[in-house]
Every structure is written in C-alpha cells, then in structure tokens.
Design a protein around this motif. Sequence first.
Motif, PDB file in Angstrom:
ATOM      1  N   VAL A  36      55.022  60.728  60.572  1.00 38.02           N
ATOM      2  CA  VAL A  36      53.849  61.543  60.812  1.00 38.02           C
ATOM      3  C   VAL A  36      53.899  61.876  62.600  1.00 38.02           C
ATOM      4  O   VAL A  36      54.438  60.864  63.245  1.00 38.02           O
ATOM      5  N   ARG A  75      54.309  64.848  58.455  1.00 37.58           N
ATOM      6  CA  ARG A  75      52.928  65.399  58.448  1.00 37.58           C
ATOM      7  C   ARG A  75      52.835  65.535  60.090  1.00 37.58           C
ATOM      8  O   ARG A  75      53.086  64.941  60.880  1.00 37.58           O
ATOM      9  N   SER A 119      47.611  57.344  59.731  1.00 32.42           N
ATOM     10  CA  SER A 119      47.592  56.611  58.360  1.00 32.42           C
ATOM     11  C   SER A 119      47.683  57.178  57.129  1.00 32.42           C
ATOM     12  O   SER A 119      47.395  58.330  56.956  1.00 32.42           O
ATOM     13  N   ASP A 120      47.814  56.229  56.000  1.00 36.02           N
ATOM     14  CA  ASP A 120      47.965  57.071  54.699  1.00 36.02           C
ATOM     15  C   ASP A 120      46.560  57.692  54.213  1.00 36.02           C
ATOM     16  O   ASP A 120      46.537  58.363  53.284  1.00 36.02           O
ATOM     17  N   ARG A 125      46.949  61.264  53.858  1.00 37.63           N
ATOM     18  CA  ARG A 125      48.330  61.372  53.395  1.00 37.63           C
ATOM     19  C   ARG A 125      48.472  62.937  52.927  1.00 37.63           C
ATOM     20  O   ARG A 125      49.713  63.383  52.756  1.00 37.63           O
ATOM     21  N   TYR A 126      47.231  63.548  52.914  1.00 38.48           N
ATOM     22  CA  TYR A 126      47.394  65.011  52.520  1.00 38.48           C
ATOM     23  C   TYR A 126      46.877  65.941  53.807  1.00 38.48           C
ATOM     24  O   TYR A 126      46.322  67.140  53.130  1.00 38.48           O
ATOM     25  N   THR A 169      47.825  68.115  56.851  1.00 35.53           N
ATOM     26  CA  THR A 169      49.117  68.249  57.733  1.00 35.53           C
ATOM     27  C   THR A 169      48.677  69.699  58.219  1.00 35.53           C
ATOM     28  O   THR A 169      47.806  70.743  57.420  1.00 35.53           O
TER      29      THR A 169
END
Length: 255
Positions: free
Chosen positions: A139, A182, A233-234, A237-238, A240
């Motif tokens: 990240v 990301r 953080s997760d 996660r989607y 970016t």
Amino acid sequence: MTVLLEGKSVLVTGASAGIGRAVAIGAARQGADVAINYHGDDAGADSAVAEIEALGRRAIAVKGDVAEPETATAFVAAAVAAFGRVDAFVNNAGICPFHAFLDMPVATFERTMRVNLHGAYFMVQAAANRMVEQGNGGVIVAVSSISALVGGENQTHYTPTKAGVHSLMQSTAIALGRHGIRCNSVLPGTILTDINKDDLADETKRRAMEARVPLGRLGQPDDLVGPVVFLLSDLARYVTGAALLVDGGMFVNLQ
C-alpha cells in the motif's frame, strides 16, 4: 481490541514533526513497526522513535534529503534491514516557503519541486520496487493537499507539486495494480504545522481561515491519522487511485 496494521512494516517520510510524525505514531498504535525519514530535526526524530518504541513497536529513524534520489533507496534499504520487508509507504515530506509569483526566486521554485514532487516520485518508486520484489502486494499513500484542487496566491510553486503528487497516485495505481499494490492520496486542508505557522501567526488571517471551514476549526496533524490508517489497512482493500479530502469541509464551502 482489533488493530488495523498488526505486524506491518510502515515507512513514513518527513516524520520528525507535523503530519508525518502523527501518522507514524498512529500507525504504531495500530500495530505497525515504523521507519521514519527526516531531513534535519534530530531531536524530533529521536523523540518520535522513542514514542513508537514506548508503544511496544520497533522503530528506526533514517536521516536524508528526499530531494536526492539516493535517499529513497537508502531509506527503503534501512527499513528492510531493520524489519525484513516493506508493507506500506506514506509519502509525506514537503515544504512550502510562501512567496509571491512575479519575483519567485529560481532556487525557491526548484527546491520546492525537488522536495515535493521529485522526492515523492523517487521515494514511491523505491518502495514500489521493494513491494514488487516481495511479491505479495502493498500500500502507498501520498499526502497531497487541497492545494491540488485550488490555487494560492503565494503558493504558485507549491500547488503544482501537490497536484503532481495526486496525479502520481492515480498513475501508479494503474501501473502497480497488477502487483497487488494500492496507491491513494489524502488531500489535507489547512493543518496547523510548521509549514504554515508563520503565515497563520496573523490572528486576523487565522480567524478568516477558520471561518471558511464548516466544522469551525483548522486541522491538527492527528486529524490525518484515521484517514491514512484506513487507506493503509485492509478495510480499504478495494480502494486504489482514490483521493480523500481531509479539510473539515473547506473545499465545498462556497460562501
């Protein structure tokens, strides 16, 4: 209590004071080991490391001028030597020596470009190369500015760099997505840091700036911690190629 960055290795540039320091310590509170880059404030860097270690996390401080490309590779190498890997990178280092446009010194313009934009490019590149080598994603978050979207009379050298950092995150999101990396940016509004303390020493100007913010106050470095940690953080996660305004509503206030 759930921590969002447990066991992660996080690198933060410009982290001896201001937003960078707040983010570095905030990442440690969320379970990360933290490497900080800084330019000249030895005492600030040492105290940031001490505060992170007091939270039970590992920390190192690596001195270096981000305007020099070799600083980026040295910073990443030091973090890998200390922690074994690079999971997340926060590009924060930046300067804003306020100056009028018509008589802008060439040296001031070029220094601002080299620190804010060139420094971001080479730091992000070095971190990304390590993440690609590791093979399991990563990240990157860059601290851009509301100034990427609006102008400033005495910031004609600064605002293009922050627009560039925002654009860099959009392009690297495309270039690095296939590697599971990301890339996002945060766009702070007026945050009370060393960059603007002289400019806002004028009480009348400061009150006028506060009046433009719907939430009624100027920002503090800690106001960036939650947004940055979220993007690292997760939970994100989607996410970016995104840009998150952190400005108390200043940008949308047309009154």
